[in-house]
Write an enzyme that holds these catalytic residues in place. Structure first.
Site, PDB file in Angstrom:
ATOM      1  N   ARG A 111       0.883  -1.178   0.000  1.00 59.70           N
ATOM      2  CA  ARG A 111       0.000   0.000   0.000  1.00 59.70           C
ATOM      3  C   ARG A 111       0.910   1.213   0.000  1.00 59.70           C
ATOM      4  NH1 ARG A 111      -5.399   1.302   1.988  1.00 59.70           N
ATOM      5  NH2 ARG A 111      -5.483   3.356   2.975  1.00 59.70           N
ATOM      6  N   HIS A 138      -7.018   1.469  -6.983  1.00 60.37           N
ATOM      7  CA  HIS A 138      -7.314   0.684  -5.770  1.00 60.37           C
ATOM      8  C   HIS A 138      -7.967  -0.623  -6.225  1.00 60.37           C
ATOM      9  CE1 HIS A 138      -7.774  -0.309  -1.724  1.00 60.37           C
ATOM     10  NE2 HIS A 138      -8.513   0.692  -1.268  1.00 60.37           N
ATOM     11  N   GLN A 141      -9.836  -3.147  -3.780  1.00 60.56           N
ATOM     12  CA  GLN A 141     -11.144  -2.662  -3.353  1.00 60.56           C
ATOM     13  C   GLN A 141     -12.201  -2.966  -4.400  1.00 60.56           C
ATOM     14  OE1 GLN A 141     -12.194  -0.801  -0.378  1.00 60.56           O
ATOM     15  NE2 GLN A 141     -14.107  -1.537  -1.295  1.00 60.56           N
ATOM     16  N   ASP A 234     -16.887   8.272  -2.783  1.00 67.11           N
ATOM     17  CA  ASP A 234     -15.686   8.168  -1.957  1.00 67.11           C
ATOM     18  C   ASP A 234     -15.570   9.466  -1.165  1.00 67.11           C
ATOM     19  OD1 ASP A 234     -13.286   7.262  -0.899  1.00 67.11           O
ATOM     20  OD2 ASP A 234     -12.081   7.787  -2.661  1.00 67.11           O
ATOM     21  N   CYS A 274     -16.248   2.760  -0.176  1.00 63.78           N
ATOM     22  CA  CYS A 274     -15.058   2.000   0.222  1.00 63.78           C
ATOM     23  C   CYS A 274     -14.649   2.260   1.668  1.00 63.78           C
ATOM     24  CB  CYS A 274     -13.895   2.301  -0.729  1.00 63.78           C
ATOM     25  SG  CYS A 274     -13.339   4.017  -0.712  1.00 63.78           S
ATOM     26  N   ARG A 302     -13.655  -7.462   1.262  1.00 58.83           N
ATOM     27  CA  ARG A 302     -12.237  -7.240   1.055  1.00 58.83           C
ATOM     28  C   ARG A 302     -11.468  -8.511   1.421  1.00 58.83           C
ATOM     29  NH1 ARG A 302     -10.002  -2.126   1.197  1.00 58.83           N
ATOM     30  NH2 ARG A 302      -8.074  -3.237   0.682  1.00 58.83           N
TER      31      ARG A 302
END
Length: 329
Positions: A111, A138, A141, A234, A274, A302
């Site tokens: 990450r 991402h 996700q 988001d 998310c 996830r």
């Protein structure tokens, strides 16, 4: 372990999986969610490495917990390296780090910030490298999001998905790329200056031609929302953007997902986020806590999607055998 050049499968962006491969990962995730310990490519049998490096340059909740738990569920040991605990990119090059890690671990999950770092890591690693988030994408996700939609809608191809808000960020990019890979009609809405790059849009359009999906990029939230099967957003202020908070609160106000926005979508539309979510800003409490919200299934997924992805890349990199997947030549 097979370390022959050219055999390693990395997952650095959404389109690193073809449409058929994406479907295969999602089908594997469904199977593994139903039987959480049925696939354990990292279980101790003496034939391969069992540790997965899970590296964080940025803080995390869901990514850390899901990958650490997932590696354990797969029979392995997660080596979690928290922000500031490694020397990658400042005291030691990404290339040198990759050459060290590949000799010690079964896979590298990272990450980070710049996507180029992941590209450099993968180019110098003979074990799979997985993008757990970067500034541009991402993709893990999105696997969880697609798994959630598949569970609630029964299919992906042909569905319409609307994303509202900051459309110049990693989530919007991944919604475009992963969504059209699944054959969905992806509509992204944001204000001028906060829309996806022409390069990302062009790549999504190229994929959509092959899958039957489509791409709409607009400044009109109603155009994106009209009859949408899936609505998502988001946070308006991501890590590193705190100084812009006041400006962003005003700029994105018309892209908030509230009851009126959901009424423009299909009556049975589901809502995704998310997380973390900021009620009263990008989403109303009545939406995220209401009956159309599937965000908690999405958060749980996830774990299942990433377990399936790790098992898949290990299998196709020749480091494990996952029953039910085609044999690797």
């Amino acid at each position: 372990m097979n370390t022959a050049a050219g055999t390693v499968r990395h997952f650095l962006k959404d389109t690193d999986l073809s449409p058929a491969e994406q479907a295969e990962v999602l089908d594997l995730a469904v199977r593994m969610k139903a039987a959480p310990y049925s696939v354990q490519p990292l279980a101790a049998d003496g034939s391969a490495r069992k540790t997965v490096a899970v590296i964080f340059d940025k803080t995390s909740t869901r990514t850390r917990v899901s990958f650490a738990t997932g590696v354990s569920d797969l029979g392995g040991t997660p080596l979690v390296i928290n922000p500031g605990e490694a020397q990658i990119g400042h005291k030691e090059s990404v290339e040198d780090t990759a050459k060290v890690l590949e000799r010690m671990v079964a896979a590298i999950v990272w990450r980070t910030g710049a996507h180029q770092g992941l590209v450099d890591m993968a180019a110098n690693s003979r074990v799979p490298v997985v993008n757990a988030l970067c500034d541009d994408y991402h993709p893990c996700q999105l696997l969880a999001d697609l798994l959630t939609v598949k569970e609630h809608k029964g299919t992906l191809a042909g569905l319409s998905m609307a994303y509202l808000g900051d459309a110049a960020n990693n989530m919007a990019n991944s919604y475009l790329l992963a969504g059209v890979t699944a054959g969905m009609h992806v509509r992204v809405a944001g204000p001028e200056g906060y829309l996806p790059s022409p390069e990302v849009v062009a790549e999504a359009e190229d994929v959509a031609v092959k899958t039957g999906g489509s791409v709409l990029v607009t400044i009109d939230p109603a155009a994106a929302l009209e009859g949408a099967d899936v609505v998502t957003t988001d946070t308006w202020v991501s890590m590193g953007q705190e100084a812009e908070k006041a400006e962003r609160m005003t700029l994105f106000r018309d892209y908030s997902v509230d009851a009126e926005a959901m009424a423009t979508a299909a009556p049975d539309a589901v809502f995704l986020h998310c997380l973390p979510a900021y009620r009263g800003y990008e989403v109303a409490a009545e939406v995220i806590d209401g009956p159309q919200s599937v965000v908690w299934d999405e958060a749980e997924n996830r774990l299942h999607a990433q377990k399936a992805l790790l098992a898949w890349v290990l299998h196709y990199s020749g480091q494990a055998v996952v029953e039910g997947l085609p044999a690797v030549p």
